[in-house]
Every structure is written in structure tokens, then in C-alpha cells.
Design a protein around this motif. Structure first.
Motif, mmCIF file in Angstrom:
data_model
loop_
_atom_site.group_PDB
_atom_site.id
_atom_site.type_symbol
_atom_site.label_atom_id
_atom_site.label_comp_id
_atom_site.label_asym_id
_atom_site.label_seq_id
_atom_site.Cartn_x
_atom_site.Cartn_y
_atom_site.Cartn_z
ATOM 1 N N TYR A 262 -1.774 -10.736 -19.112
ATOM 2 C CA TYR A 262 -1.092 -9.965 -20.138
ATOM 3 C C TYR A 262 -0.236 -8.845 -19.540
ATOM 4 O O TYR A 262 -0.653 -8.171 -18.596
ATOM 5 C CB TYR A 262 -2.112 -9.333 -21.089
ATOM 6 C CG TYR A 262 -2.616 -10.264 -22.161
ATOM 7 C CD1 TYR A 262 -3.226 -11.461 -21.841
ATOM 8 C CD2 TYR A 262 -2.488 -9.919 -23.506
ATOM 9 C CE1 TYR A 262 -3.689 -12.321 -22.831
ATOM 10 C CE2 TYR A 262 -2.950 -10.761 -24.502
ATOM 11 C CZ TYR A 262 -3.555 -11.958 -24.155
ATOM 12 O OH TYR A 262 -4.004 -12.791 -25.139
ATOM 13 N N ASP B 2 0.219 -7.699 -24.440
ATOM 14 C CA ASP B 2 0.916 -8.855 -24.991
ATOM 15 C C ASP B 2 0.906 -9.983 -23.970
ATOM 16 O O ASP B 2 1.068 -9.729 -22.772
ATOM 17 C CB ASP B 2 2.357 -8.487 -25.348
ATOM 18 C CG ASP B 2 2.986 -9.499 -26.288
ATOM 19 O OD1 ASP B 2 2.991 -9.250 -27.512
ATOM 20 O OD2 ASP B 2 3.442 -10.553 -25.792
ATOM 21 N N TYR C 151 4.644 -5.365 -28.694
ATOM 22 C CA TYR C 151 3.309 -5.690 -28.206
ATOM 23 C C TYR C 151 2.431 -6.159 -29.354
ATOM 24 O O TYR C 151 2.467 -5.611 -30.451
ATOM 25 C CB TYR C 151 2.689 -4.483 -27.517
ATOM 26 C CG TYR C 151 3.235 -4.262 -26.129
ATOM 27 C CD1 TYR C 151 4.483 -3.697 -25.946
ATOM 28 C CD2 TYR C 151 2.509 -4.629 -25.002
ATOM 29 C CE1 TYR C 151 4.996 -3.505 -24.675
ATOM 30 C CE2 TYR C 151 3.008 -4.433 -23.725
ATOM 31 C CZ TYR C 151 4.252 -3.876 -23.568
ATOM 32 O OH TYR C 151 4.757 -3.684 -22.303
ATOM 33 N N TRP D 281 -3.083 -3.595 -29.949
ATOM 34 C CA TRP D 281 -3.031 -2.142 -29.788
ATOM 35 C C TRP D 281 -4.427 -1.554 -29.810
ATOM 36 O O TRP D 281 -5.314 -2.039 -30.524
ATOM 37 C CB TRP D 281 -2.210 -1.522 -30.922
ATOM 38 C CG TRP D 281 -0.773 -1.878 -30.850
ATOM 39 C CD1 TRP D 281 -0.174 -3.008 -31.333
ATOM 40 C CD2 TRP D 281 0.260 -1.114 -30.233
ATOM 41 N NE1 TRP D 281 1.167 -2.988 -31.048
ATOM 42 C CE2 TRP D 281 1.473 -1.831 -30.379
ATOM 43 C CE3 TRP D 281 0.296 0.117 -29.570
ATOM 44 C CZ2 TRP D 281 2.689 -1.374 -29.886
ATOM 45 C CZ3 TRP D 281 1.503 0.585 -29.081
ATOM 46 C CH2 TRP D 281 2.680 -0.161 -29.241
#
Length: 120
Positions: free
Chosen positions: A32, A99, A107, A110
Motif C-alpha cells: 500500500y 491506498d 486515499y 483513513w
């Protein structure tokens, strides 16, 4: 699904340092892209820093270049934001984001945020 938990925020005097951590769940963390954002009271959320999956590429908001350093430890599923020479204008809630795309325009995941307050 990725869950992100930030820590390390607090109150610090101008010129001081803090290190934020973001612990991620999930086995695919190492693939990621990760980012840090911040939102000050009454202002829009803004990008602060980002790091590629390998850690080989990093990006910074101009106003934090030379003061902040983003890094990651894929073995610990953790991304860090080392903040030095802090200024009162760095006061904000800092959010970690993740992401699966290498250069995400937005993105997907969170964290809940951690408060950083810099006193003058």
C-alpha cells in the motif's frame, strides 16, 4: 479492508519534535501507498507527506520539507512521521491514510486522527 490507528500526537513547544506512528492491520500493508494529512480548525484537510509501498519514493508538502520525514517499517505494518522544528502553524489533527494504488489521487482508508498542538 485496512484499519489504521495513529498515535504519538500531543502538545509540544515551538522548535520541538514529535514522532507520529500509524499502525495498520492486514497482510497487504507492504503493498500500500501510505500518506499523512492534516486538518487545522476552520481549514481544509491538506496533504503532508506520502511514501511508496517500498519506501523508495517520498513526497512532502513544501512547508514541511526539511522538517518532517516519512518512513515505514513493513515488517511492523507501521508508517511514521518524524516532525522536527515544529511551528505553531503545524497545529492540526493528523491523519494517516492508505491506498492499494501506487499513486492514488484519493486515499481509500483513513485513521481516526491524532491531535498535534504546537505552542508558541
Amino acid at each position: 479492508q485496512v484499519q489504521l490507528v495513529e498515535s504519538g500526537g500531543g502538545l509540544v513547544q515551538a522548535g520541538g519534535s514529535l514522532r507520529l506512528s500509524c499502525a495498520a492491520s492486514g497482510r497487504t500493508f507492504s503493498s500500500y501507498a501510505m500518506g499523512w494529512f492534516r486538518q487545522a480548525p476552520g481549514k481544509e484537510r491538506e496533504f503532508v507527506a506520502a511514501i511508496s509501498w517500498s519506501g523508495g519514493n517520498t513526497y512532502y508538502l513544501d512547508s514541511v520539507k526539511g522538517r518532517f520525514t516519512i518512513s515505514r517499517d513493513n515488517a511492523k505494518n507501521t508508517v511514521y512521521l518524524q516532525m522536527s522544528s515544529l511551528k505553531p502553524e503545524d497545529t492540526a489533527v493528523y491523519y494517516c491514510a492508505a491506498d492499494p494504488r501506487p499513486d492514488p489521487p484519493q486515499y481509500r482508508y483513513w485513521g481516526q486522527g491524532t491531535q498535534v498542538t504546537v505552542s508558541s
